[in-house]
Design a protein around this motif. Sequence first.
Motif, PDB file in Angstrom:
ATOM      1  N   PHE A  28       0.887  -1.244  -0.036  1.00 49.60           N
ATOM      2  CA  PHE A  28      -0.123  -0.079  -0.087  1.00 49.60           C
ATOM      3  C   PHE A  28       0.941   1.174  -0.126  1.00 49.60           C
ATOM      4  N   LEU A  29       0.282   2.311  -0.492  1.00 50.49           N
ATOM      5  CA  LEU A  29       1.102   3.766  -0.440  1.00 50.49           C
ATOM      6  C   LEU A  29       1.407   4.227   0.932  1.00 50.49           C
ATOM      7  N   ASP A  30       2.545   4.721   1.204  1.00 50.88           N
ATOM      8  CA  ASP A  30       3.084   5.270   2.482  1.00 50.88           C
ATOM      9  C   ASP A  30       2.387   6.523   2.522  1.00 50.88           C
ATOM     10  N   ILE A  31       1.765   6.777   3.880  1.00 55.98           N
ATOM     11  CA  ILE A  31       1.166   8.118   3.976  1.00 55.98           C
ATOM     12  C   ILE A  31       1.872   9.363   4.131  1.00 55.98           C
ATOM     13  N   PHE A  32       3.038   8.999   4.311  1.00 54.09           N
ATOM     14  CA  PHE A  32       3.872  10.139   4.682  1.00 54.09           C
ATOM     15  C   PHE A  32       5.093  10.097   3.640  1.00 54.09           C
ATOM     16  N   ASN A  86      14.117  -0.969   7.072  1.00 57.79           N
ATOM     17  CA  ASN A  86      14.730  -0.548   8.322  1.00 57.79           C
ATOM     18  C   ASN A  86      14.362  -1.438   9.634  1.00 57.79           C
ATOM     19  N   HIS A  92      16.236   3.734  12.297  1.00 62.22           N
ATOM     20  CA  HIS A  92      15.220   4.595  11.631  1.00 62.22           C
ATOM     21  C   HIS A  92      13.980   3.774  11.693  1.00 62.22           C
ATOM     22  N   GLN A  93      13.765   2.516  12.190  1.00 65.39           N
ATOM     23  CA  GLN A  93      12.577   1.906  12.157  1.00 65.39           C
ATOM     24  C   GLN A  93      11.701   2.643  13.246  1.00 65.39           C
ATOM     25  N   ALA A  94      10.355   3.057  12.645  1.00 64.01           N
ATOM     26  CA  ALA A  94       9.269   3.480  13.774  1.00 64.01           C
ATOM     27  C   ALA A  94       8.017   2.649  13.746  1.00 64.01           C
ATOM     28  N   VAL A  95       7.780   1.812  12.646  1.00 65.09           N
ATOM     29  CA  VAL A  95       6.819   0.815  12.661  1.00 65.09           C
ATOM     30  C   VAL A  95       7.279  -0.521  12.938  1.00 65.09           C
ATOM     31  N   HIS A  99       8.764  -4.328   7.163  1.00 71.57           N
ATOM     32  CA  HIS A  99       8.014  -3.681   5.919  1.00 71.57           C
ATOM     33  C   HIS A  99       9.372  -3.178   4.882  1.00 71.57           C
ATOM     34  N   HIS A 101      10.176  -0.406   1.908  1.00 70.71           N
ATOM     35  CA  HIS A 101      10.048   0.482   1.359  1.00 70.71           C
ATOM     36  C   HIS A 101      10.321   0.498  -0.186  1.00 70.71           C
TER      37      HIS A 101
END
Length: 137
Positions: A28-32, A86, A92-95, A99, A101
């Motif tokens: 799915f598309l990244d929201i940011f 990441n 730099h992994q936030a979620v 995943h 990118h």
Amino acid sequence: MAQTIFHRIVSGELPCHRVYEDDHVLAFLDIFPLSRGHTLVIPKVHAETLDRLDEEHAAAIGRVLPRISRAVLDATGARAFNVLQNNGASAHQAVFWVHFHIIPRYDDGSGLVIGWPAGKLADPEGQELAARIAERL
Ligand code: AMP
């Protein structure tokens, strides 16, 4: 286990701009987005980081990454892209749901900005390190 935003997307609780789905994979598309067409490819099973992902889902992602990349390039007109993955907050992994990118790179410079502070691998460190990793596989 901590819930992530991707738990809610995979379960269908949260909407996403889906571009691909099969039994093992959702994209799915990244929201940011870092650039137009920035897409996320995730397994449908939770694993925090890539080293914890089972081989079946890893293989399923590997199988479709080229096809999704081609579709992103074709749809956006981008001719270059980075695949970024990441693992860990310091990387730099936030979620904390594995995943990949897919980040198109455009002539205007939009896309992934990379720092690449390369060193130089010398022996005997190279031989020792390669052996150390290889004996664990
Ligand atoms: P990372 O830093 O590798 O963990 O990247 C997490 C990515 O997830 C970031 O690029 C975010 O923009 C993206 N993201 C977070 N929430 C959502 C969401 N609800 N839908 C789509 N992408 C998201």
